[in-house]
Design a protein around this motif. Structure first.
Motif, mmCIF file in Angstrom:
data_model
loop_
_atom_site.group_PDB
_atom_site.id
_atom_site.type_symbol
_atom_site.label_atom_id
_atom_site.label_comp_id
_atom_site.label_asym_id
_atom_site.label_seq_id
_atom_site.Cartn_x
_atom_site.Cartn_y
_atom_site.Cartn_z
ATOM 1 N N UNK A 18 0.887 -1.436 -0.127
ATOM 2 C CA UNK A 18 0.067 -0.086 -0.125
ATOM 3 C C UNK A 18 0.816 0.691 -0.058
ATOM 4 N N UNK A 19 0.212 2.178 -0.245
ATOM 5 C CA UNK A 19 0.614 3.425 -0.440
ATOM 6 C C UNK A 19 1.402 4.039 0.982
ATOM 7 N N UNK A 20 3.005 4.197 1.025
ATOM 8 C CA UNK A 20 3.785 4.661 2.336
ATOM 9 C C UNK A 20 3.092 6.227 2.426
ATOM 10 N N UNK A 21 2.990 6.894 3.908
ATOM 11 C CA UNK A 21 2.346 7.756 4.367
ATOM 12 C C UNK A 21 3.678 8.975 4.164
ATOM 13 N N UNK A 28 6.354 -2.316 -0.856
ATOM 14 C CA UNK A 28 5.330 -2.992 0.416
ATOM 15 C C UNK A 28 5.711 -2.751 1.999
ATOM 16 N N UNK A 29 4.754 -2.688 2.868
ATOM 17 C CA UNK A 29 4.769 -2.259 3.951
ATOM 18 C C UNK A 29 4.729 -3.845 4.858
ATOM 19 N N UNK A 30 6.002 -3.747 5.689
ATOM 20 C CA UNK A 30 6.392 -4.723 6.045
ATOM 21 C C UNK A 30 6.280 -5.080 7.844
ATOM 22 N N UNK A 31 5.184 -5.548 8.298
ATOM 23 C CA UNK A 31 5.422 -5.490 9.727
ATOM 24 C C UNK A 31 6.730 -6.386 10.579
ATOM 25 N N UNK A 32 7.344 -5.583 11.194
ATOM 26 C CA UNK A 32 8.359 -5.827 11.917
ATOM 27 C C UNK A 32 8.075 -6.031 13.255
ATOM 28 N N UNK A 56 7.515 -1.019 8.412
ATOM 29 C CA UNK A 56 8.722 -0.649 7.424
ATOM 30 C C UNK A 56 7.994 -0.652 6.496
ATOM 31 N N UNK A 57 8.235 1.067 5.788
ATOM 32 C CA UNK A 57 8.015 0.590 3.938
ATOM 33 C C UNK A 57 10.266 0.188 2.952
ATOM 34 N N UNK A 58 9.962 -0.547 2.592
ATOM 35 C CA UNK A 58 10.814 -1.306 1.731
ATOM 36 C C UNK A 58 11.418 -0.169 0.797
ATOM 37 N N UNK A 59 10.583 1.084 0.558
ATOM 38 C CA UNK A 59 10.662 2.012 -0.389
ATOM 39 C C UNK A 59 12.394 2.899 0.007
ATOM 40 N N UNK A 60 11.424 3.370 1.065
ATOM 41 C CA UNK A 60 12.722 4.349 1.361
ATOM 42 C C UNK A 60 12.675 4.195 3.265
#
Length: 98
Positions: A18-21, A28-32, A56-60
């Motif tokens: 989903x879109x990172x804020x 990909x937004x990973x739940x850690x 955690x955002x996989x992009x930024x």
């Protein structure tokens, strides 16, 4: 001489796209899950505390803390999406009868 201490461990629990804020990129937004472990002779023995959940955002790479209830909802959504994906992959197409 006994050597003891603590170590922080991180484990990826689930992932959703989903879109990172922060970066406004769909990634990909990973739940850690971050936990502190008691170590004895540098070997993790047992966790202490309940730990903390983060997205955690996989992009930024930016991380945002989550409550336990939000993390459980994230895990349910990821599990439902994975089950739907697996069902779509294994479904046998029906052949129309004449």
């Amino acid at each position: 001489m006994i050597i003891f201490g603590s170590r922080t461990t991180q484990r990826i629990v689930a992932a959703l796209f989903f879109v990172c804020t922060f970066c406004n990129a769909e990634a990909a937004q990973r739940l850690v899950r971050v936990r502190s472990m008691f170590t004895l002779f540098f070997i993790p023995v047992f966790p202490f505390g309940h730990g903390q959940y983060m997205i955690s955002c996989a992009y930024c790479g930016n991380q945002t803390a989550l409550s336990r209830a939000s993390a459980e909802e994230f895990q349910r959504d990821a599990a439902e999406l994975e089950a739907a994906r697996m069902n779509a992959e294994t479904a046998v197409p029906e052949i129309p009868s004449a």
